[in-house]
Scaffold this motif. Structure first.
Motif, PDB file in Angstrom:
ATOM      1  N   ILE A  11       0.880  -1.175   0.000  1.00  0.00           N
ATOM      2  CA  ILE A  11       0.000   0.000   0.000  1.00  0.00           C
ATOM      3  C   ILE A  11       0.911   1.217   0.000  1.00  0.00           C
ATOM      4  N   ALA A  12       0.744   2.090  -0.990  1.00  0.00           N
ATOM      5  CA  ALA A  12       1.679   3.213  -1.137  1.00  0.00           C
ATOM      6  C   ALA A  12       1.180   4.473  -0.449  1.00  0.00           C
ATOM      7  N   THR A  13      -0.107   4.493  -0.099  1.00  0.00           N
ATOM      8  CA  THR A  13      -0.656   5.677   0.581  1.00  0.00           C
ATOM      9  C   THR A  13      -0.555   5.468   2.097  1.00  0.00           C
ATOM     10  N   PRO A  14      -0.562   6.567   2.873  1.00  0.00           N
ATOM     11  CA  PRO A  14      -0.349   6.412   4.313  1.00  0.00           C
ATOM     12  C   PRO A  14      -1.504   5.701   5.009  1.00  0.00           C
ATOM     13  N   LEU A  15      -1.191   5.122   6.140  1.00  0.00           N
ATOM     14  CA  LEU A  15      -2.169   4.406   6.952  1.00  0.00           C
ATOM     15  C   LEU A  15      -3.299   5.341   7.351  1.00  0.00           C
ATOM     16  N   GLY A  16      -4.517   4.804   7.393  1.00  0.00           N
ATOM     17  CA  GLY A  16      -5.638   5.630   7.821  1.00  0.00           C
ATOM     18  C   GLY A  16      -6.644   5.766   6.698  1.00  0.00           C
ATOM     19  N   GLY A  18      -8.706   7.797   3.723  1.00  0.00           N
ATOM     20  CA  GLY A  18      -8.574   8.933   2.805  1.00  0.00           C
ATOM     21  C   GLY A  18      -9.439   8.695   1.592  1.00  0.00           C
ATOM     22  N   GLY A  19      -9.549   9.695   0.745  1.00  0.00           N
ATOM     23  CA  GLY A  19     -10.391   9.580  -0.432  1.00  0.00           C
ATOM     24  C   GLY A  19      -9.952   8.436  -1.324  1.00  0.00           C
ATOM     25  N   VAL A  20      -8.655   8.349  -1.552  1.00  0.00           N
ATOM     26  CA  VAL A  20      -8.116   7.342  -2.455  1.00  0.00           C
ATOM     27  C   VAL A  20      -6.997   6.583  -1.744  1.00  0.00           C
ATOM     28  N   GLY A  21      -6.908   5.300  -2.002  1.00  0.00           N
ATOM     29  CA  GLY A  21      -5.794   4.508  -1.486  1.00  0.00           C
ATOM     30  C   GLY A  21      -5.141   3.791  -2.644  1.00  0.00           C
ATOM     31  N   ILE A  22      -3.814   3.730  -2.652  1.00  0.00           N
ATOM     32  CA  ILE A  22      -3.105   3.169  -3.811  1.00  0.00           C
ATOM     33  C   ILE A  22      -2.294   1.937  -3.426  1.00  0.00           C
ATOM     34  N   ILE A  23      -2.415   0.913  -4.226  1.00  0.00           N
ATOM     35  CA  ILE A  23      -1.562  -0.267  -4.077  1.00  0.00           C
ATOM     36  C   ILE A  23      -0.657  -0.336  -5.297  1.00  0.00           C
ATOM     37  N   ARG A  24       0.618  -0.577  -4.999  1.00  0.00           N
ATOM     38  CA  ARG A  24       1.595  -0.663  -6.082  1.00  0.00           C
ATOM     39  C   ARG A  24       2.100  -2.087  -6.199  1.00  0.00           C
ATOM     40  N   ILE A  25       2.243  -2.539  -7.427  1.00  0.00           N
ATOM     41  CA  ILE A  25       2.739  -3.893  -7.660  1.00  0.00           C
ATOM     42  C   ILE A  25       3.837  -3.797  -8.704  1.00  0.00           C
ATOM     43  N   GLU A  77      10.555  -2.103 -13.854  1.00  0.00           N
ATOM     44  CA  GLU A  77       9.887  -3.398 -14.077  1.00  0.00           C
ATOM     45  C   GLU A  77       8.442  -3.142 -14.510  1.00  0.00           C
ATOM     46  N   ASP A  78       7.738  -4.208 -14.886  1.00  0.00           N
ATOM     47  CA  ASP A  78       6.295  -4.092 -15.130  1.00  0.00           C
ATOM     48  C   ASP A  78       5.648  -3.641 -13.827  1.00  0.00           C
ATOM     49  N   THR A  79       4.862  -2.591 -13.902  1.00  0.00           N
ATOM     50  CA  THR A  79       4.281  -2.045 -12.680  1.00  0.00           C
ATOM     51  C   THR A  79       2.786  -1.835 -12.847  1.00  0.00           C
ATOM     52  N   LEU A  80       2.031  -2.245 -11.831  1.00  0.00           N
ATOM     53  CA  LEU A  80       0.583  -2.050 -11.821  1.00  0.00           C
ATOM     54  C   LEU A  80       0.223  -1.201 -10.619  1.00  0.00           C
ATOM     55  N   GLU A  81      -0.615  -0.200 -10.857  1.00  0.00           N
ATOM     56  CA  GLU A  81      -1.054   0.642  -9.753  1.00  0.00           C
ATOM     57  C   GLU A  81      -2.560   0.553  -9.661  1.00  0.00           C
ATOM     58  N   LEU A  82      -3.066   0.272  -8.470  1.00  0.00           N
ATOM     59  CA  LEU A  82      -4.507   0.180  -8.256  1.00  0.00           C
ATOM     60  C   LEU A  82      -4.937   1.325  -7.354  1.00  0.00           C
ATOM     61  N   GLN A  83      -5.803   2.167  -7.868  1.00  0.00           N
ATOM     62  CA  GLN A  83      -6.296   3.278  -7.057  1.00  0.00           C
ATOM     63  C   GLN A  83      -7.731   2.991  -6.658  1.00  0.00           C
TER      64      GLN A  83
END
Ligand SMILES: Nc1nc2c(ncn2[C@@H]2O[C@H](COP(=O)(O)OP(=O)(O)O)[C@@H](O)[C@H]2O)c(=O)[nH]1
Ligand SMILES: [Mg+2]
Length: 447
Positions: A11-16, A18-25, A77-83
């Motif tokens: 999880i790339a966004t801070p704990l807690g 928020g409007g959007v949270g991002i996972i990076r792969i 590298e191949d990167t996927l971002e999920l918002q």
């Protein structure tokens, strides 16, 4: 350090919440994970609105998916971002699903470490990424941005190139033994070494400012008993941190206060007054005072303006640390406050009691770090970089000595090689796994 082939996720966004949270792969499995997770096909670098599906086809969340195929991604590298939505439970559910599809949890700084190992950025730039995120002032953020864009690295690379070129020249001169003397004494090598020393000296100065912006300047208050050191600490801190009396020798322990001057971090250290003493406690206090003075970025030497100048103390202070003389208690003399810059350093006339001149002193402290001026030329730097520049400088100085005194080509070449190694540590062209581990483990997870 070998690049491992695992696909990592965090999880790339801070704990807690928020409007959007991002996972990076990041890694080879990223496209496959996207295939299982999304109900639509990805187009590289296009924002795709999709459901994020669980393994039974139920919807965990929906949001934007972004795909950056290798090598055009942050990590290379191949990167996927999920918002998705920025709730900690929903993000945890989504992360668990990603992990079940073959990714593993990323270590702190692992995305940036991969970017470094894939030559997306060099080590100084990678460090600047963390410094940018951790910046506590606008100035440090701006200078971290400079370093991240490569301003610092560019200057280091230029130095390393010059060193390499010169070393190759000197080594060639050694091989042509007959002509060695001519090659080494024609003044060209000496001129270029002197030029290198100047360049390194210049970069060292800027880097030192960058480090102070990052870590804050350590200022030690020194001087005779009753000069007003503890009063100044209290005035700067804005509260009664230290005991102030008219009894000489009140302060014995070291007192530390972390202060922000309009956003500039400052570590102010109050010390025991410097004088001859037979008292064992006071003597220890004075010994500790000298210890702190030696480690300071700046010394504020407090002087009672109504008394003669303490020449005896001046001679005990280090010569390589910036000293500002503070003539305190001008209220007793009816003087007005002022600040003068001389060759030896600045002199500031003020009264801590009335507050006259305190603002001048604060401006002076900010100025000496370049805090008030534009940060156009300042890049962020760390203690590690300063140390590498110092070593580089010493090796080049030694090369100059070898040339001037013994005209020993081999020794000159060896010194230049050592200087090259020291400077290359900054950008990480030459590094140890230990160093990399230490740097990246201090990053946050997801970066
Ligand atoms: N008149 C006057 N007295 C001051 C001023 N600054 C400090 N003092 C007094 O000088 C004495 C010693 O101050 P202190 O801060 O304890 O000095 P230190 O021993 O250097 O820490 C105290 O009585 C203070 O009130 C000033 O600007 N004017
Ligand atoms: Mg004191």
């Amino acid at each position: 350090m070998l690049l491992n082939q695992d696909t990592i996720a965090a999880i790339a966004t801070p704990l807690g919440n928020g409007g959007v949270g991002i996972i990076r792969i990041s890694g080879n499995l990223a496209p496959e994970i996207a295939g299982q997770l999304l109900n639509k096909s990805l187009i590289p670098r296009y924002a795709l609105f999709s459901s994020f599906l669980d393994n039974d086809g139920s919807v965990i969340d929906s949001g934007i998916a972004l795909y950056f195929p290798s090598p055009a991604s942050y990590t290379g590298e191949d990167t996927l971002e999920l918002q998705g939505h920025g709730g900690s439970v929903i993000l945890d559910m989504l992360l668990r699903r990603v992990l079940s599809l073959g990714a593993r949890l990323a270590n702190p700084g692992e995305f940036t470490e991969r970017a470094f190992l894939n030559n997306k950025l060099d080590l100084a730039q990678a460090e600047a990424v963390a410094d940018l995120i951790e910046s506590s002032t606008e100035q440090s953020a701006r200078s971290a941005q400079k370093s991240m864009q490569g301003v610092f690295s560019e200057q280091i690379n230029k130095l390393v190139d010059e060193l390499t070129e010169l070393r190759v020249y000197v080594e060639a001169a050694i091989d042509f033994v007959d002509e060695e003397i001519d090659f080494l004494t024609d003044g060209m090598v000496e001129n270029r070494i002197v030029g290198l020393l100047e360049s390194i000296g210049q970069i060292r100065k800027t880097a030192q400012q960058g480090r102070l912006l990052r870590d804050g300047m350590t200022v030690v208050l020194a001087g005779k008993p009753n000069a007003g050191k503890s009063s100044l600490l209290n005035a700067l801190a804005g509260h009664e941190a230290a005991i102030v009396t008219d009894i000489a020798g009140t302060t014995r322990d070291i007192l530390r206060e972390r202060i922000q001057l309009d956003g500039m971090p400052l570590h102010v250290i109050d010390t025991a007054g410097l004088r001859e003493s037979d008292n064992a406690i006071e003597k220890e206090g004075i010994r500790r005072a000298h210890e702190e003075i030696r480690k300071a970025d700046k010394i504020l030497l407090l002087i009672d303006a109504s008394e003669p100048e303490p020449q005896d103390i001046l001679t005990t202070l280090p010569t390589d640390i910036d000293i500002t003389k503070i003539y305190n208690k001008i209220d007793l003399l009816g003087l007005s406050s002022s600040i003068q810059q001389t060759e030896q350093g600045a002199s500031c006339y003020l009264s801590i009691k009335t507050g006259a001149g305190l603002e001048l002193l604060k401006q002076h402290l900010k100025q000496s770090v370049g805090f008030n001026e534009s940060t156009d030329n300042i890049f962020i730097a760390r203690r590690r970089h300063i140390e590498a520049l110092r070593k580089g400088y010493e090796h080049v100085s030694s090369a100059l000595n070898q040339l001037q005194i013994s005209q020993a080509g081999e020794l000159v070449a060896e010194d230049l090689r050592q200087a090259q190694i020291s400077l290359a540590e900054i950008t990480g062209t030459i590094t140890s796994d230990d160093l990399l581990g230490k740097i990246f483990s201090s990053f946050c997870i997801g970066k």
